[in-house]
Design an enzyme around this catalytic site. Structure first.
Site, PDB file in Angstrom:
ATOM      1  N   ASP A  16      -5.299  15.825  12.724  1.00  0.00           N
ATOM      2  CA  ASP A  16      -6.042  14.771  13.104  1.00  0.00           C
ATOM      3  C   ASP A  16      -7.556  15.369  11.775  1.00  0.00           C
ATOM      4  O   ASP A  16      -8.389  15.767  12.878  1.00  0.00           O
ATOM      5  CB  ASP A  16      -6.586  14.582  14.764  1.00  0.00           C
ATOM      6  CG  ASP A  16      -6.555  13.514  15.011  1.00  0.00           C
ATOM      7  OD1 ASP A  16      -7.547  13.354  14.665  1.00  0.00           O
ATOM      8  OD2 ASP A  16      -5.885  13.334  16.002  1.00  0.00           O
ATOM      9  N   ILE A  17      -8.168  13.762  11.809  1.00  0.00           N
ATOM     10  CA  ILE A  17      -8.971  13.890  11.818  1.00  0.00           C
ATOM     11  C   ILE A  17     -10.351  13.875  12.507  1.00  0.00           C
ATOM     12  O   ILE A  17     -12.267  14.691  12.235  1.00  0.00           O
ATOM     13  CB  ILE A  17      -9.681  13.280  10.192  1.00  0.00           C
ATOM     14  CG1 ILE A  17     -11.152  12.734   9.769  1.00  0.00           C
ATOM     15  CG2 ILE A  17      -9.870  11.682  11.267  1.00  0.00           C
ATOM     16  CD1 ILE A  17     -11.049  13.468   8.279  1.00  0.00           C
ATOM     17  N   ASN A  30     -14.302   0.102   8.180  1.00  0.00           N
ATOM     18  CA  ASN A  30     -14.707  -1.848   8.193  1.00  0.00           C
ATOM     19  C   ASN A  30     -15.855  -2.229   7.581  1.00  0.00           C
ATOM     20  O   ASN A  30     -17.015  -1.467   8.399  1.00  0.00           O
ATOM     21  CB  ASN A  30     -13.716  -3.033   8.252  1.00  0.00           C
ATOM     22  CG  ASN A  30     -14.182  -3.170   9.867  1.00  0.00           C
ATOM     23  OD1 ASN A  30     -15.277  -3.095  10.066  1.00  0.00           O
ATOM     24  ND2 ASN A  30     -13.429  -2.879  10.455  1.00  0.00           N
ATOM     25  N   VAL A  39      -7.865   5.453  11.400  1.00  0.00           N
ATOM     26  CA  VAL A  39      -8.776   6.759  11.318  1.00  0.00           C
ATOM     27  C   VAL A  39     -10.156   6.105  12.113  1.00  0.00           C
ATOM     28  O   VAL A  39     -10.709   6.919  13.577  1.00  0.00           O
ATOM     29  CB  VAL A  39      -9.440   7.298  10.225  1.00  0.00           C
ATOM     30  CG1 VAL A  39     -10.281   7.791   9.954  1.00  0.00           C
ATOM     31  CG2 VAL A  39      -7.933   7.691   9.399  1.00  0.00           C
ATOM     32  N   ASP A  40     -10.570   4.839  12.082  1.00  0.00           N
ATOM     33  CA  ASP A  40     -11.356   4.133  12.361  1.00  0.00           C
ATOM     34  C   ASP A  40     -11.743   3.972  13.905  1.00  0.00           C
ATOM     35  O   ASP A  40     -12.328   4.414  14.964  1.00  0.00           O
ATOM     36  CB  ASP A  40     -11.756   3.329  12.219  1.00  0.00           C
ATOM     37  CG  ASP A  40     -12.856   1.984  11.841  1.00  0.00           C
ATOM     38  OD1 ASP A  40     -14.343   2.850  12.355  1.00  0.00           O
ATOM     39  OD2 ASP A  40     -13.367   0.648  12.342  1.00  0.00           O
ATOM     40  N   SER A 128      -8.024   4.176   2.606  1.00  0.00           N
ATOM     41  CA  SER A 128      -7.831   2.699   2.289  1.00  0.00           C
ATOM     42  C   SER A 128      -5.811   2.792   1.799  1.00  0.00           C
ATOM     43  O   SER A 128      -5.297   1.935   1.647  1.00  0.00           O
ATOM     44  CB  SER A 128      -7.729   2.312   0.692  1.00  0.00           C
ATOM     45  OG  SER A 128      -9.269   1.823   1.170  1.00  0.00           O
ATOM     46  N   THR A 129      -5.228   3.665   2.785  1.00  0.00           N
ATOM     47  CA  THR A 129      -4.837   4.149   2.412  1.00  0.00           C
ATOM     48  C   THR A 129      -2.791   3.896   3.452  1.00  0.00           C
ATOM     49  O   THR A 129      -2.132   3.879   3.589  1.00  0.00           O
ATOM     50  CB  THR A 129      -3.430   5.559   1.973  1.00  0.00           C
ATOM     51  OG1 THR A 129      -4.726   5.989   2.796  1.00  0.00           O
ATOM     52  CG2 THR A 129      -4.135   6.061   0.875  1.00  0.00           C
ATOM     53  N   GLY A 130      -3.686   3.434   4.840  1.00  0.00           N
ATOM     54  CA  GLY A 130      -3.487   2.634   5.917  1.00  0.00           C
ATOM     55  C   GLY A 130      -3.123   1.316   5.887  1.00  0.00           C
ATOM     56  O   GLY A 130      -2.138   0.637   4.989  1.00  0.00           O
ATOM     57  N   TYR A 132      -5.326  -0.779   5.139  1.00  0.00           N
ATOM     58  CA  TYR A 132      -5.546  -1.437   3.402  1.00  0.00           C
ATOM     59  C   TYR A 132      -4.710  -1.314   2.460  1.00  0.00           C
ATOM     60  O   TYR A 132      -4.781  -2.463   1.398  1.00  0.00           O
ATOM     61  CB  TYR A 132      -7.061  -1.043   3.388  1.00  0.00           C
ATOM     62  CG  TYR A 132      -8.108  -0.950   4.119  1.00  0.00           C
ATOM     63  CD1 TYR A 132      -7.706  -2.084   4.852  1.00  0.00           C
ATOM     64  CD2 TYR A 132      -9.523  -1.331   3.804  1.00  0.00           C
ATOM     65  CE1 TYR A 132      -9.365  -3.026   6.023  1.00  0.00           C
ATOM     66  CE2 TYR A 132     -10.579  -1.304   4.339  1.00  0.00           C
ATOM     67  CZ  TYR A 132      -9.999  -2.306   5.324  1.00  0.00           C
ATOM     68  OH  TYR A 132     -11.215  -3.339   6.081  1.00  0.00           O
TER      69      TYR A 132
END
Ligand code: AR6
Length: 179
Positions: A16-17, A30, A39-40, A128-130, A132
């Protein structure tokens, strides 16, 4: 896992980041900078109101129209173990248009901002891999290539934090040609 032979170590971890004890954690934000899912959402939840307050200040000053895709900007990390959050905006994947350079720019610009902050260690998610929609294999290749090219001293570690086994394996293949 570490790539041999470079001054900056590129490492991969599953996890987890928001739990990374590094100087800079990169947020897959975004352009509004005001939060979202993935993540955001996790970074704002764990970082707390100080992160959002900094983001609001950025919107009220330099980024009235929002942060453009491919750019990066720093805030406090609030209650996260990291010292700073660098927010970047990945491109939304479109099959009919090659936006690889915009995705690479997220990694380059985030590293540039991190170096300006004096960071030595930086943790990235797979931007971008989620939501997006960027395919993980291509997103991993772009991420690893951009960071290999852009990461230099005083950075000592660029860490990719992958949420699941499939993402980890794609990054391992991009980094080592195995996985
Ligand atoms: N730690 C590490 N990786 C994670 C975590 C986590 N806590 N949570 C998700 N991932 P995403 P994007 C993985 O959607 O595609 C937001 O709403 C996830 O599995 O967070 O750039 C923003 O506000 C995926 O592989 O980012 C934007 O509107 C990767 O991180 C939009 O989503 C990125 O997924 C940005 O979309």
């Amino acid at each position: 896992m570490t790539a041999p032979g470079s001054t900056v170590r590129i490492t991969l971890v599953r996890g987890d980041i928001t739990e990374q004890d590094v100087d800079v954690v990169v947020n897959a934000a975004n352009s509004s900078l005001l939060g979202g899912g993935g993540v955001d959402g996790a970074i704002h939840r764990r970082g707390g109101p100080a992160v959002l307050a900094d983001c609001r200040r950025l919107r009220a000053s330099h980024y009235g129209k929002g942060l453009p895709t491919g750019r990066a900007v720093a805030t406090t990390a609030g209650n996260l173990p990291a010292r700073h959050v660098v927010h970047t905006v990945g491109p939304v994947y479109r099959r009919e248009a090659d936006q690889s350079d915009l995705l690479a720019s997220c990694y380059r610009e985030s590293l540039r901002v991190a170096v300006e902050l004096g960071a030595r260690t930086v943790a990235f998610p797979a931007i971008s891999t989620g939501v997006y929609g960027w395919p993980m294999d291509d997103g991993a290749r772009i991420a690893v290539t951009a960071c290999r090219e852009a990461a230099g001293p005083p950075l000592t570690e660029v860490r990719f934090v992958l949420f699941d086994r499939q993402a980890y394996e794609h990054f391992a293949r991009a980094l080592h040609g195995t996985g």
